[in-house]
Design a protein around this motif. Structure first.
Motif, mmCIF file in Angstrom:
data_model
loop_
_atom_site.group_PDB
_atom_site.id
_atom_site.type_symbol
_atom_site.label_atom_id
_atom_site.label_comp_id
_atom_site.label_asym_id
_atom_site.label_seq_id
_atom_site.Cartn_x
_atom_site.Cartn_y
_atom_site.Cartn_z
ATOM 1 N N ASP A 210 143.070 -72.243 -25.142
ATOM 2 C CA ASP A 210 143.291 -70.823 -24.834
ATOM 3 C C ASP A 210 144.783 -70.510 -24.748
ATOM 4 O O ASP A 210 145.251 -69.488 -25.267
ATOM 5 C CB ASP A 210 142.605 -70.496 -23.506
ATOM 6 N N LEU A 211 145.555 -71.406 -24.099
ATOM 7 C CA LEU A 211 146.997 -71.178 -23.990
ATOM 8 C C LEU A 211 147.672 -71.219 -25.351
ATOM 9 O O LEU A 211 148.578 -70.428 -25.641
ATOM 10 C CB LEU A 211 147.608 -72.236 -23.058
ATOM 11 N N ILE A 212 147.248 -72.159 -26.205
ATOM 12 C CA ILE A 212 147.829 -72.261 -27.547
ATOM 13 C C ILE A 212 147.546 -70.992 -28.352
ATOM 14 O O ILE A 212 148.419 -70.457 -29.046
ATOM 15 C CB ILE A 212 147.284 -73.510 -28.264
ATOM 16 N N GLN A 213 146.328 -70.507 -28.253
ATOM 17 C CA GLN A 213 145.987 -69.283 -28.965
ATOM 18 C C GLN A 213 146.829 -68.107 -28.478
ATOM 19 O O GLN A 213 147.345 -67.308 -29.278
ATOM 20 C CB GLN A 213 144.498 -68.982 -28.794
ATOM 21 N N LYS A 214 146.986 -67.987 -27.144
ATOM 22 C CA LYS A 214 147.807 -66.908 -26.613
ATOM 23 C C LYS A 214 149.267 -67.064 -27.056
ATOM 24 O O LYS A 214 149.941 -66.083 -27.365
ATOM 25 C CB LYS A 214 147.715 -66.885 -25.088
ATOM 26 N N TRP A 215 149.772 -68.322 -27.044
ATOM 27 C CA TRP A 215 151.148 -68.563 -27.473
ATOM 28 C C TRP A 215 151.341 -68.162 -28.933
ATOM 29 O O TRP A 215 152.355 -67.576 -29.302
ATOM 30 C CB TRP A 215 151.494 -70.030 -27.266
ATOM 31 N N GLU A 216 150.364 -68.498 -29.770
ATOM 32 C CA GLU A 216 150.462 -68.119 -31.180
ATOM 33 C C GLU A 216 150.477 -66.598 -31.338
ATOM 34 O O GLU A 216 151.253 -66.053 -32.136
ATOM 35 C CB GLU A 216 149.284 -68.719 -31.951
ATOM 36 N N GLU A 217 149.626 -65.913 -30.574
ATOM 37 C CA GLU A 217 149.606 -64.460 -30.656
ATOM 38 C C GLU A 217 150.943 -63.870 -30.204
ATOM 39 O O GLU A 217 151.497 -62.976 -30.860
ATOM 40 C CB GLU A 217 148.474 -63.915 -29.784
ATOM 41 N N LYS A 218 151.477 -64.372 -29.090
ATOM 42 C CA LYS A 218 152.767 -63.873 -28.607
ATOM 43 C C LYS A 218 153.891 -64.209 -29.578
ATOM 44 O O LYS A 218 154.822 -63.410 -29.781
ATOM 45 C CB LYS A 218 153.076 -64.468 -27.227
ATOM 46 N N SER A 219 153.822 -65.401 -30.195
ATOM 47 C CA SER A 219 154.852 -65.789 -31.164
ATOM 48 C C SER A 219 154.837 -64.854 -32.359
ATOM 49 O O SER A 219 155.897 -64.396 -32.826
ATOM 50 C CB SER A 219 154.623 -67.240 -31.612
#
Length: 309
Positions: A210-219
């Motif tokens: 979940d954190l990786i997905q959010k990080w990708e979206e924010k990136s």
């Protein structure tokens, strides 16, 4: 009509007799008694239960004593009457005394007490009513399960508070069972810890994903905003162009006009008037004063006459 053909009495219930040991009363016993009760529309079911002495002599040791077995049968809803200390084989005198019309039992020959089938004479007399056995359940099957898992049930009863003496267990075996119980507790704890660890690892993995997905979206959002601001056609470039144009416009000199404006194009010059050329209204005359001497009123005409003289 069928009851009359079989010799059943039309004016009273048909008296059906079923006998047995009924040790460790189970569903197989209840089903057999249910079939006996349902042989006729109006049935009075009599159940004979053999005593401990007779049972131990011909069949073997029982788990329940005779009083417990009598009481178990008495509480079965299909039973109308219980005969205690029932005979092993049925004599004509016993049948007559209890006015038995039919005897219900499974059709398998029951060899015992020196006979190939203790119900043979009942069958020959036409008084036998067969019932079906229930497969997979019997007193012998239940005892076999207990004997097969003897250690499990001994440990179970020790945990429930029974003493080794009551269970006929030696001192060494008692300690062995207690040790096995402790080992099993440790195993259960280890198993619980492993399961909880698996759950924790699974939760961590889900959280990481979940954190990786959010990080990708924010990136992606950050990169898009950066390109929108600093890219080749970004907002910063347009801002610099506009600022440069305004600066050049501010520092460049203005060009003089090619021709002077015409008279019509000239703006009218303001008109100035001197105060001494402006005719103003005279101030108001003071009111006449009346005194002892005669006063004179001097008008503007008099003033003009004086000026002329």
């Amino acid at each position: 009509m069928e009851e009359a053909k079989r010799g059943t009495p039309p004016d009273r219930p048909v008296r059906v007799y079923a006998d047995g040991i009924f040790d460790v009363f189970h569903s197989g016993h209840a089903r057999a008694l249910m079939q006996a009760k349902c042989l006729f529309p109006n049935t009075h079911l009599i159940v004979g239960v053999c005593s401990d002495d007779l049972t131990h002599k011909y069949k073997g040791f029982t788990v329940m004593n005779e009083d417990e077995r009598y009481d178990a049968i008495r509480h079965c809803r299909y039973v109308d009457e219980v005969v205690r200390n029932a005979p092993w084989t049925l004599s004509p005198e016993f049948l007559a005394r209890h006015r038995i019309d039919f005897v219900a039992h499974d059709d398998i020959p029951y060899s015992s007490a020196g006979s190939d089938d203790v119900y043979k004479h009942i069958k020959e007399a036409g008084m036998f009513a067969p019932t079906q056995r229930t497969e997979g359940i019997s007193t012998s099957d239940i005892i076999t399960r207990i004997v097969r898992d003897y250690d499990v049930y001994v440990r179970r009863n020790l945990q429930r508070g029974y003493t080794a003496k009551e269970l006929n267990v030696s001192f060494i075996n008692e300690k062995k069972y207690h040790l096995q119980e402790r080992v099993d507790k440790v195993k259960r704890k280890v198993r619980d810890v492993e399961e909880k660890s698996k759950e924790f690892v699974q939760k961590v993995e889900e959280k990481s994903i979940d954190l990786i997905q959010k990080w990708e979206e924010k990136s992606r959002e950050f990169i898009g905003n950066f390109l929108q601001m600093f890219g080749p056609e970004g907002a910063l470039k347009h801002m610099l162009k506009e600022g440069k144009g305004r600066m050049l416009q501010a520092i460049s000199p203005r060009q003089s006009p090619n021709s002077s404006p015409t008279r019509e194009e000239r703006s009218p010059s303001p008109t100035f008037r001197l105060p001494f050329f402006t005719k103003t209204s005279p101030p108001p005359s003071p009111p006449p004063h009346h005194s002892g001497a005669r006063g004179y009123l001097i008008s503007e005409d008099d003033d003009e006459d004086d000026d002329e003289n």
